[in-house]
Scaffold this motif. Sequence first.
Motif, mmCIF file in Angstrom:
data_model
loop_
_atom_site.group_PDB
_atom_site.id
_atom_site.type_symbol
_atom_site.label_atom_id
_atom_site.label_comp_id
_atom_site.label_asym_id
_atom_site.label_seq_id
_atom_site.Cartn_x
_atom_site.Cartn_y
_atom_site.Cartn_z
ATOM 1 N N ARG A 1 -2.241 -1.961 -4.719
ATOM 2 C CA ARG A 1 -3.129 -1.885 -5.896
ATOM 3 C C ARG A 1 -4.374 -2.321 -5.647
ATOM 4 N NH1 ARG A 1 -3.379 -3.753 -11.944
ATOM 5 N NH2 ARG A 1 -3.522 -1.628 -12.949
ATOM 6 N N ARG A 2 -4.401 -3.567 -5.275
ATOM 7 C CA ARG A 2 -5.666 -4.051 -5.082
ATOM 8 C C ARG A 2 -6.764 -3.273 -3.976
ATOM 9 N NH1 ARG A 2 -8.855 -7.174 -2.030
ATOM 10 N NH2 ARG A 2 -10.180 -8.967 -2.977
ATOM 11 N N LEU A 3 -6.113 -2.821 -2.995
ATOM 12 C CA LEU A 3 -6.707 -1.895 -2.088
ATOM 13 C C LEU A 3 -7.243 -0.750 -2.884
ATOM 14 C CD1 LEU A 3 -4.584 -1.873 0.994
ATOM 15 C CD2 LEU A 3 -6.578 -3.130 0.738
ATOM 16 N N LEU A 4 -6.561 -0.248 -3.750
ATOM 17 C CA LEU A 4 -7.097 0.909 -4.647
ATOM 18 C C LEU A 4 -8.262 0.408 -5.539
ATOM 19 C CD1 LEU A 4 -6.709 3.830 -5.847
ATOM 20 C CD2 LEU A 4 -4.953 2.774 -7.107
ATOM 21 N N LEU A 5 -8.049 -0.588 -6.245
ATOM 22 C CA LEU A 5 -9.276 -1.020 -7.002
ATOM 23 C C LEU A 5 -10.487 -1.534 -6.151
ATOM 24 C CD1 LEU A 5 -6.851 -3.611 -8.835
ATOM 25 C CD2 LEU A 5 -7.960 -1.725 -10.038
ATOM 26 N N GLU A 6 -10.216 -1.720 -4.841
ATOM 27 C CA GLU A 6 -11.390 -2.220 -4.141
ATOM 28 C C GLU A 6 -12.162 -1.027 -3.810
ATOM 29 O OE1 GLU A 6 -10.869 -3.931 -0.309
ATOM 30 O OE2 GLU A 6 -12.036 -5.571 -0.801
#
Length: 553
Positions: free
Chosen positions: A542-547
């Motif tokens: 999810r953090r990769l998606l947010l980034e």
Amino acid sequence: MSQFEAALFDELEPLYPDTDPREGTDLYITAAPSKAYAGVHIMLSGLTPGKYVTFEVSAPLRKTVSVKNDGTKVEVHEADHRWKLFELLPLPVEANTGGVSRTEWLCRDVNDSVIRRAPFMVYDVLRPCTNVVMARGAVMALCFRCKVDTEVVELKKWEITLSHEGISRRLTFEVEVFPAEVQEAGPLDHKYVNWLSCRGIADYHNAPLFSQGWYDMFEKYLRLGKYGRQNMALLPVELYFDLCDGMPKLNEEKLDRLVDILDRVGIHWVEGGHFACRKDGEWEAVQAEVSMTHGIIPGDGEAELANMCRQLYAYLEKRQLTGRWLQSFMDEPLDGLAEAYTAGSRVIKENMPGVLVLDATIARESIAGGVDCWCPTTNKYEKYQDFFDGQHGKGDHIFVYTCLDPAGNFCNRFLDQERIRQVWIGWAPALYDNVEGYLHWGGMFMNKLDFYRLSVPLPDITDYDADRSTCLPAGDAAVMFPGFHEVYSSTRLEAHRIGFEDLVLLERVKKQDPAWTAELISRVFRRYDDYEKDVAVYRKVRRLLLERASNLS
């Protein structure tokens, strides 16, 4: 006497009354998009019943802009008080979900894909509380949730000090907030509807149907649904049709009030309630009957149905609602009901031109042409994907739904399943391009006594022959729960919200880089029964998606 302890846990990890706080952490870091929500759960032990637990929260600074009388804009930095505390209430799981459907009580098939063997209790209901809470037992669980926004990537920190009987514990919740925004759900977002029991709302809240109290509570349920990203609401026909001399007559005043509530809440789409049901309520019936008159279809019921459709369509045109309204005819038609279903849907199409027919569907080929919005269960969509995608190619629309099945390892929202499964229901449409909506019957559809057992209604006091044959999987009937003049969220409703928030970002990134998005999704979700269960892995992805979404924006 054990000493007071407190620790933080990921809000997607199930908590139980016997969860040991030592399994948690005093520092928890997560990531969230701007204009959305971030949460963490708190487990307490070593409490003295009847004594208080107090919370002191040190919040990060938030930048706001104020305008002076002369029009000058001034930046103001003040503590961000947009946070809430909730006491988590445990619910019982008396029997595990079955391996295919319903429960192990009924099916006798052991389900290996559950979070714990029944019977057990699991925390699920979120009841708002203040920063002073009385301990009811030796253990307690709470939820801390905040709303976040930012213009640049920044780390926001909340220090939470809990005190009980002279002992204090300090916990730190940090949120890495990304500038990629997730606005509240609107008409262009993935369609999502939870059904509500209108009579259940009346019973639980001591608010007679159509009283001001009932309308107020109905609005509160819809507001909670909207917070959870629900943008469609079911309006059962009995709410706005009255029987006059044995014939249904549209009550425009009642329907006006309902539509006004939807507009006030901000829910755009409407699912018109089912006009018909199975004759005599028999599952294997081959005829339908108009629910308000019992007119048979095929037969004299078609004229009665046409009359109702004409009245409703005239109203929709007057209120300019035809573009927002989807009409249901009859729930879950089987092949044996194909003639009745196609006859009824034909009446709807002839008398409500342009309004799409939406139903949870079990039959397929036999009702093709009668339904505009197919809605199979998630497992049936995957099993017969070629058929449904073929219908989509002909101009039909595709929703999916879950109810008392699919069970086993499929994504659903039962109490004995991982909360990550509800998140993946939100991610699935990014993989399945043709799926545009999700439906569940159990927003709050409990009978009066189901709140206390959630699996099977309690028998009368003198009835010792409890019937478990219709037992629903624990939690199937509700993700919203009645309180005193209030409605409570659940960990499963919150997980749905998180998944559908992610979907907004997935669809945004997919437009710019479909290959990257497909690869990201494949890391964690491949089918409704093939997905990552490790919450820590989900958080990293999810953090990769947010980034990525923040960089694109």
